[in-house]
Write a protein that holds these residues in place. Structure first.
Motif, short mmCIF file in Angstrom:
data_model
loop_
_atom_site.label_atom_id
_atom_site.label_comp_id
_atom_site.label_asym_id
_atom_site.label_seq_id
_atom_site.Cartn_x
_atom_site.Cartn_y
_atom_site.Cartn_z
N ARG A 113 -81.95 84.95 82.70
CA ARG A 113 -82.95 85.47 82.23
C ARG A 113 -83.45 86.44 83.94
O ARG A 113 -83.35 86.25 84.65
CB ARG A 113 -83.93 85.21 82.11
CG ARG A 113 -83.90 84.41 80.76
CD ARG A 113 -83.87 84.97 79.44
NE ARG A 113 -85.55 85.72 78.82
CZ ARG A 113 -86.20 84.78 78.25
NH1 ARG A 113 -85.53 83.82 77.55
NH2 ARG A 113 -87.33 85.61 78.12
N GLU A 114 -83.63 87.59 83.27
CA GLU A 114 -84.21 88.81 84.55
C GLU A 114 -85.63 87.93 84.75
O GLU A 114 -86.73 88.63 83.69
CB GLU A 114 -84.84 90.04 84.22
CG GLU A 114 -83.06 90.53 83.99
CD GLU A 114 -82.68 91.84 83.88
OE1 GLU A 114 -84.54 92.02 83.26
OE2 GLU A 114 -82.30 93.14 83.70
N MET A 115 -86.17 87.35 86.05
CA MET A 115 -87.08 87.22 86.39
C MET A 115 -88.78 87.74 86.74
O MET A 115 -87.76 89.75 86.87
CB MET A 115 -86.85 86.48 87.66
CG MET A 115 -86.74 85.31 87.99
SD MET A 115 -86.33 83.79 86.16
CE MET A 115 -88.03 83.22 86.69
N LYS A 116 -89.78 88.05 86.22
CA LYS A 116 -90.57 88.62 85.25
C LYS A 116 -90.76 89.23 87.40
O LYS A 116 -91.34 91.04 87.45
CB LYS A 116 -92.24 88.58 85.03
CG LYS A 116 -92.99 89.39 84.80
CD LYS A 116 -93.86 88.34 83.73
CE LYS A 116 -95.20 89.67 83.92
NZ LYS A 116 -96.02 88.67 82.38
N PHE A 117 -91.53 88.58 88.25
CA PHE A 117 -91.31 89.32 90.27
C PHE A 117 -90.23 89.22 90.69
O PHE A 117 -90.71 90.72 91.09
CB PHE A 117 -92.12 88.25 90.42
CG PHE A 117 -93.84 87.97 89.63
CD1 PHE A 117 -94.17 89.01 89.41
CD2 PHE A 117 -93.96 87.12 88.81
CE1 PHE A 117 -95.76 89.03 88.08
CE2 PHE A 117 -95.05 86.49 88.14
CZ PHE A 117 -95.46 87.62 87.91
N SER A 118 -89.45 88.69 90.89
CA SER A 118 -88.24 88.59 91.66
C SER A 118 -87.34 87.54 91.13
O SER A 118 -87.36 87.46 90.22
CB SER A 118 -89.08 88.67 92.60
OG SER A 118 -89.03 86.63 93.19
N ALA A 119 -86.43 87.85 92.38
CA ALA A 119 -84.97 86.39 92.16
C ALA A 119 -85.60 85.39 92.05
O ALA A 119 -86.29 84.93 92.26
CB ALA A 119 -83.95 86.85 93.13
N GLU A 120 -85.23 84.64 91.62
CA GLU A 120 -85.02 83.65 91.36
C GLU A 120 -85.18 82.07 92.78
O GLU A 120 -83.88 82.48 93.10
CB GLU A 120 -84.26 81.82 90.23
CG GLU A 120 -84.65 80.75 90.50
CD GLU A 120 -83.69 80.15 89.16
OE1 GLU A 120 -83.11 78.65 89.53
OE2 GLU A 120 -83.17 80.63 88.82
N VAL A 121 -85.75 81.91 92.78
CA VAL A 121 -85.92 81.17 94.94
C VAL A 121 -86.15 79.63 94.37
O VAL A 121 -85.22 78.83 95.47
CB VAL A 121 -87.69 81.30 95.04
CG1 VAL A 121 -87.20 80.44 96.60
CG2 VAL A 121 -87.63 82.62 95.51
N TYR A 122 -86.68 79.07 93.33
CA TYR A 122 -86.78 77.68 93.46
C TYR A 122 -86.33 77.15 91.55
O TYR A 122 -86.62 77.97 90.75
CB TYR A 122 -88.31 77.30 92.97
CG TYR A 122 -88.59 77.66 94.92
CD1 TYR A 122 -88.76 76.35 95.70
CD2 TYR A 122 -89.80 78.16 95.41
CE1 TYR A 122 -89.34 76.52 97.10
CE2 TYR A 122 -90.04 78.32 96.33
CZ TYR A 122 -89.74 77.72 97.28
OH TYR A 122 -90.48 77.69 98.95
N SER A 123 -86.02 75.68 91.84
CA SER A 123 -85.86 75.40 90.09
C SER A 123 -85.88 74.18 90.34
O SER A 123 -86.20 73.37 91.30
CB SER A 123 -84.39 75.30 89.91
OG SER A 123 -83.28 74.83 90.85
N SER A 124 -85.87 73.11 88.65
CA SER A 124 -86.10 71.85 89.14
C SER A 124 -85.06 71.48 87.13
O SER A 124 -85.77 72.62 86.55
CB SER A 124 -87.52 71.21 88.08
OG SER A 124 -87.64 70.66 88.15
N VAL A 125 -84.01 70.90 87.64
CA VAL A 125 -84.05 69.88 86.44
C VAL A 125 -84.63 68.76 85.84
O VAL A 125 -85.01 68.20 86.65
CB VAL A 125 -82.85 69.34 86.75
CG1 VAL A 125 -82.21 68.51 85.91
CG2 VAL A 125 -81.59 70.47 87.80
#
Length: 828
Positions: free
Chosen positions: A263-275
């Protein structure tokens, strides 16, 4: 006449195909005849191998038998996909089109060159033959464009569902027909296989995962699926490709998921994530479920993309609410609620759901994001079914690095150069490893900088004063790092700057994130430098199949589009140079790749044993060369390859190119007749020297391994001597090991044990499955350097044949039975 010719051609093609597959195991591990031409061995599961050619599924071609037969224009081959049990494999299918040619309408048809069908004068059947003729499928225009994909891997996606409490998330980057991937798994045992399947769970290709000594239930697996066939590329782009993880205790499948476009991130690229993992203490209904959260940073908030299953039941259908909570972890380990949101889904699916949420976050709490102290929780509206996970920096196998060159500083003599490798840690800090050479003054400061609105406005984001710099290396951590700095690091918006006590800006380089390849398994790159301000780094890794993976990055070189002052076009090349041990022999040079830009990489599969010996002994160099038409070549950058780890199987010349090795190396899973020993796979009937003791030979027989120690024949002299690297002693007069006046040992190569033997040595040959034959003695002839084997002559026995016996089963000569032994035999 033409019918007879067709039959002969078909027989020749059939014989060629038969010889290609006959006894292929006997020829494994031998280098190709044409050593200068690299022939990539692609897995048979996705490509058809015919002769020296490799063809992907749905590809068609005319077979070329070489001289004197050449191309068979009437025989057309196609690489097709066939199902074999649960796997999809590639098979070559050839047919003769001579009988489908249209009948000419004239009385005197002619056969044009490079055609199969006869035509009338002026008639052209190229269009008819074009549908059947061989041609390479042209690469799609968008194959070179980078595409980001992702996958959620849970037990609920399997049929029947797998009741596990862990989950995994996969990052995939498709570029130039290769799929680079990272599988980040949490709360589950380490996967053994990464399998790409279709929607019917048929295995398209599988990659093995390395075993590790120390394992925690939260780690990652790295790999590359190379040269994806077009038929599978279409599945990938249409969202019809799936990923299956298997583990030691669940070999048929542990977690499953479908590859989807990121998915295209709304503000910028993905920086953090969580499983997100299921909280089974509240409800067992969530077991097997899971989710992932992709997080990007906005001006005053964060943006979450959630993909999950396990929250909803089959009764849930429309307008169902879920709760989204963000907690802060306190110093005592407890959780404190920061924000709570309720989100309504108009339509839900028990197996897969995706939502986008914007969460307000205070500036004071934003620092907790980079420190790994925020916990995300999603649950059903009643709070019974819960998924929870810690927010961490994005976990990938990509390398973050910078090539360092002088920043408009006039240094006397050779220019300083270097490189830096950085990594974003789970606590939000950024670790660094830096190598710099030719520094004229002590290192004073390291800094992470970024360019402001004006190109001349350089802003320092983080710095380390007086770093520990010793023996050209500096290691440490940028500890005070905010979430915005982490974002800039992953978006390639930062530069690494080195300052010395004498120069304000000694070295500087743009920090870039590079896609994972097997070359990074080496762990430490080599620095490329020359007589200019340009610099570079090269990553090298040799796998267990004796394939050399390399990745080269440069900075400061003139681009290929630029011309030299004389107006002639320049080209850049990467070259491997070997310096032989014998000083009287010339250096061996081999051009690896031409490249433009700042990056080049590939895989070499046809290296010889001597090349691996030179690589292991530090006798090889990597050169980056500029070639100007009419003006020759100049070496711009170079690096000596020292301390490069070379597998023992490559040094012994026994590397096999047809095995499947894991994506990040490891041990294969045992098959029916194959043998697996020390992370190596051996075909039934194959023999090899034991890696830890070259005086022990091993043999594979129907999945079982038998090893025997070498039996030395009786010496021909009274005082034999032991020679290094030889298992059996030899006579002093035959000691032809190199002395001061001899540069290389004189040896013979014996195909029976696939080893080199020193001139003058004698040995019993190894004959599996019986072991070493005491009836035959082989010797490396001193004069001709050829192996001569003779059968041992047994003495004439003074007894009848019925009264003879062998004392030991492997004894060559029989003995006469004594009267005592005869009586004992009769009694028995």
């Amino acid at each position: 006449m033409f019918r007879l010719t067709t039959i002969i051609l078909c027989l020749i093609l059939g014989l060629s195909l038969w010889l290609t597959g006959l006894d292929a195991g006997r020829f494994r591990g031998r280098p190709p005849i044409k050593e200068e031409k690299s022939v990539r061995r692609i897995p048979k599961q996705t490509h058809c191998q015919l002769g020296n050619g490799s063809y992907e599924i749905e590809e068609r071609w005319r077979p070329d038998l070489g001289p004197p037969f050449g191309v068979l224009y009437c025989v057309h081959c196609e690489c097709i996909a066939v199902q074999r049990k649960r796997k999809i494999v590639a098979r070559a299918k050839c047919k003769n089109i001579k009988n489908v040619c249209p009948k000419p309408s004239c009385d005197s048809p002619v056969l044009l060159p490079e055609h199969c069908c006869k035509t009338c004068p002026g008639q052209d059947l190229a269009g008819v033959e074009e549908d059947l003729a061989s041609k390479k499928l042209e690469e799609d225009n968008d194959d070179r464009k980078m595409k980001e994909l992702t996958v959620l891997l849970t037990g609920k996606a399997l049929s029947p569902p797998m009741p596990i409490e862990g989950a995994a998330r996969g990052y995939f980057t498709y570029m130039k027909r290769n799929l680079h991937y990272t599988i980040h798994y949490v709360g589950m045992e380490r996967p053994t296989w990464i399998r790409f399947t279709d929607d019917h769970r048929n295995i398209l290709v599988e990659h093995q995962v390395a075993e590790v000594v120390l394992h925690v239930k939260d780690s990652k697996v790295c790999g590359v699926w190379r040269d994806i066939p077009k038929v599978y590329r279409r599945k990938l782009m249409k969202g019809k490709l799936y990923v299956l993880l298997t583990t030691k205790h669940h070999p048929d499948g542990h977690a499953f998921g479908r590859l989807v476009q990121a998915r295209e991130m709304k503000f910028s690229a993905e920086v953090y994530s969580s499983v997100l993992l299921p909280d089974v203490s509240r409800s067992r209904d969530t077991i097997g479920g899971g989710g992932v959260a992709s997080i990007s940073l906005g001006p005053e908030n964060i943006f979450l993309n959630l993909e999950f299953n396990g929250i909803f039941t089959p009764k849930d259908a429309r307008d169902i609410s879920i709760l989204i909570n963000l907690h802060r972890e306190t110093s005592t380990g407890s959780r404190e609620l920061l924000t709570e949101y309720s989100h309504i889904l108009s339509k839900v699916d028990p197996d897969y759901n995706s939502i986008d949420v914007k969460v307000d976050l205070k500036e004071d709490d934003e620092s907790l994001l980079s420190q790994g102290k925020l916990i995300l929780e999603i649950s059903s509206i009643d709070g019974d079914r819960v998924l929870r996970g810690r927010i961490l920096p994005k976990t990938t196998c990509n390398i973050v690095q910078a090539v360092l060159i002088p920043n408009e500083v006039d240094f006397a003599g050779n220019q300083p150069t270097g490189f830096g490798v950085l990594s974003l840690q789970r606590d939000g800090s950024i670790s660094y490893t830096i190598r710099a050479e030719r520094m004229t003054s002590p290192l004073a400061k390291l800094a992470l900088t970024t360019i402001g609105p004006s190109k001349e406005d350089v802003k320092t984001m983080a710095e380390v004063n007086k770093p520990n710099f010793r023996d050209f290396w500096a290691n440490g951590t940028f500890s005070t790092v905010s979430s915005r700095i982490a974002e800039s690091l992953l978006l390639d918006d930062l530069s690494l700057q080195l300052t010395t006590t004498k120069h304000r800006q000694a070295l500087v380089g743009r920090i870039r994130q590079r896609l994972y390849t097997e070359a990074f398994l080496n762990g430490c790159p080599f620095l490329l430098h020359g007589n200019t301000s340009a610099a570079g780094q090269v990553w090298l890794h040799i796998d267990l199949l004796c394939r050399l993976h390399y990745q080269v990055f440069v900075s400061g070189l003139a681009s290929d589009e630029e011309n030299d002052p004389s107006g002639k076009r320049r080209r850049h090349l990467v070259e491997l140079m070997e310096v032989p041990i014998n000083r009287h022999k010339r250096n061996r040079k081999r051009v690896l790749r031409k490249f433009d830009g700042e990056e080049v990489g590939d895989v070499l599969e046809d290296l010889t044993r001597n090349t691996f010996i030179n690589l292991a002994n530090g006798k090889s160099w990597i050169h980056v060369i500029t070639k100007i038409k009419g003006a020759g070549k100049t070496v711009d950058l170079q690096a000596q390859l020292t301390n490069l780890l070379v597998p023992q199987v490559c040094l012994s010349g026994e590397g096999k190119t047809n095995k499947t090795i894991p994506s990040d190396s490891g041990s294969p899973v045992a098959g029916r007749d194959k043998c697996y020993f020390e992370r190596e796979e051996y075909e039934d009937g194959y023999q090899w020297p034991f890696s830890h003791d070259p005086c022990v030979m091993c043999f594979c027989k129907r999945g079982k391994i038998k090893c025997d120690r070498i039996i030395c024949p009786p010496s021909e002299c009274e005082s034999p001597i032991n020679v290094a690297n030889e298992c059996c002693p030899m006579c002093p007069k035959d000691d032809h090991y190199p002395h001061n006046n001899i540069s290389e040992p004189r040896v013979c190569y014996f195909h029976g044990d696939k080893k080199f033997h020193l001139a003058g040595t004698r040995w019993h040959p190894y004959i599996p499955p019986f072991g070493f034959s005491r009836c035959v003695i082989c010797k490396c002839d001193v004069e001709t350097l050829r192996v001569m084997c003779r059968r041992k002559k047994c003495p004439v026995l003074p007894c009848a044949e019925g009264d003879t016996y062998r004392e030991y089963p492997l004894d060559c000569c029989k003995k006469c039975k004594s009267k005592k032994s005869s009586t004992w035999s009769t009694w028995r």
